[in-house]
Each structure stands twice: as C-alpha cells, then as structure tokens.
Write an enzyme that holds these catalytic residues in place. Structure first.
Site, mmCIF file in Angstrom:
data_model
loop_
_atom_site.group_PDB
_atom_site.id
_atom_site.type_symbol
_atom_site.label_atom_id
_atom_site.label_comp_id
_atom_site.label_asym_id
_atom_site.label_seq_id
_atom_site.Cartn_x
_atom_site.Cartn_y
_atom_site.Cartn_z
ATOM 1 N N PHE A 69 0.844 -1.206 0.000
ATOM 2 C CA PHE A 69 0.000 0.000 0.000
ATOM 3 C C PHE A 69 0.878 1.254 0.000
ATOM 4 C CE2 PHE A 69 -2.482 -3.400 1.885
ATOM 5 C CZ PHE A 69 -3.664 -3.332 1.162
ATOM 6 N N HIS A 70 1.802 1.287 -0.933
ATOM 7 C CA HIS A 70 2.631 2.481 -1.057
ATOM 8 C C HIS A 70 3.254 2.518 -2.453
ATOM 9 C CE1 HIS A 70 5.678 -0.500 0.558
ATOM 10 N NE2 HIS A 70 6.287 -0.069 -0.528
ATOM 11 N N ALA A 71 3.822 3.666 -2.765
ATOM 12 C CA ALA A 71 4.623 3.832 -3.989
ATOM 13 C C ALA A 71 5.959 4.427 -3.572
ATOM 14 C CB ALA A 71 3.906 4.759 -4.969
#
Ligand code: TYD
Length: 157
Positions: A69-71
C-alpha cells in the site's frame, strides 16, 4: 489487463525474457541446473537492471494480511517469491493490474511511481526483495490520494 480476468500469470509468458506493462515487468531468470538441483545468480547492473543497495525479505506473513500500500518516488525493486505465492496489485494511477508471483525463477521488477499492494500470501510464502536504494521512509508515498496527486503533478518525472 490480461484476458483471464486480470490475473497475470508468469507461467503463460515464460518464453519471453521480459514483458513491459506499465512500469513493471516480469523477468525470467537464467537457471543453472543440473542433476543436483537449480541455482540462480543475480548481479547488479547485469541481470538486475540497477545497483543492488539493499536486500530484504518477508516471511511468516499471516494468510489474511495484506502488505505494501505504497509507492516509491525513486526506488526500483525486483521481488522474487522464493517459496509460496502472493498476488501483487500494481497501479500507475490510471490502470490497476494483478500479478501472481509464484516461481523462484521469475522476478517482478517494479520501477518508480507504481502503487503496489501484496495480497493472498500463501502459507509459508517467502518474498525476497532487491532494492536500488537504502531504506528511506521519506521516499515512500503511503497515501493513495497523495500518489495520484504526485502522478498528476508530475512530481517524480
Ligand atoms: P513496511 O514498509 O510497513 O512494509 P510493507 O510496506 O512491505 O508492508 O515495513 C515494515 C517495517 O520494517 C517498518 O517499520 C519499516 C521497516 N523497514 C526497514 O526498517 N527497512 C526496510 O528496508 C524496509 C522495507 C522496512
């Protein structure tokens, strides 16, 4: 999106060395095999397209838990399911694709500006990650709306 409802299974694509879809690709690793078994060697700036600054791995993930759940603004990674399987969601802000990672001889390369989620960990799944940068929390985008905004604003181009 693949024809089978969005699940991109590397097994179907093993004849190709790599497939570019958004800013990720599946890379088939060269296997050195003989009657004793198999061995894969990964070398920075050779069969890994960046200098390897960090290696980390995930294990003992609970089957109902999701991660990621990240970039990343700059980080590039190759992720390999050394054992077991896990499903990645990859999202470039416009398209969302699902990739099943379930082979120790296939690496998932993820470039910058890609939102990733990891779901459906099989029992005992072990993921190893090669990373192009040292760990730096400031380099993460952990909020999806912020990610969309960074893509729209071209922050990371
Ligand atoms: P986290 O980023 O939450 O994992 P994921 O996004 O894959 O679900 O990382 C879990 C913890 O580990 C968090 O406290 C940060 C720490 N961590 C490091 O110290 N070094 C690293 O290289 C990574 C990837 C995480």
């Amino acid at each position: 999106m693949s024809a089978d409802g969005g699940v991109f299974n590397p097994k179907s694509y093993l004849k190709a060395k790599s497939i570019i879809i958004m800013n990720y690709k599946l890379i088939e690793m060269q296997v050195h095999g003989d009657r004793r078994g198999k061995l894969i060697s990964l070398e920075g700036l050779k069969n890994v397209p960046f200098e390897i600054k960090r290696i980390y791995y995930m294990f003992d993930t609970l089957p109902n838990e999701s991660r990621g759940f990240h970039a990343h603004k700059e980080l590039e990674q190759i992720i390999i399911a050394m054992d077991g399987a896990c499903r990645f969601i990859l999202d470039d802000g416009q398209k969302r694709e699902s990739v099943l990672l379930n082979r120790p001889d296939v690496g998932l390369y993820i470039g910058k500006n890609m939102w990733r989620e990891m779901h459906d960990f099989s029992y005992g799944c072990k993921l190893v990650v090669l990373a192009s940068e040292y760990y730096d929390e400031k380099e993460y985008i952990r909020n999806y709306d912020d990610f969309l905004k960074s893509i729209k604003d071209g922050d990371n181009k």
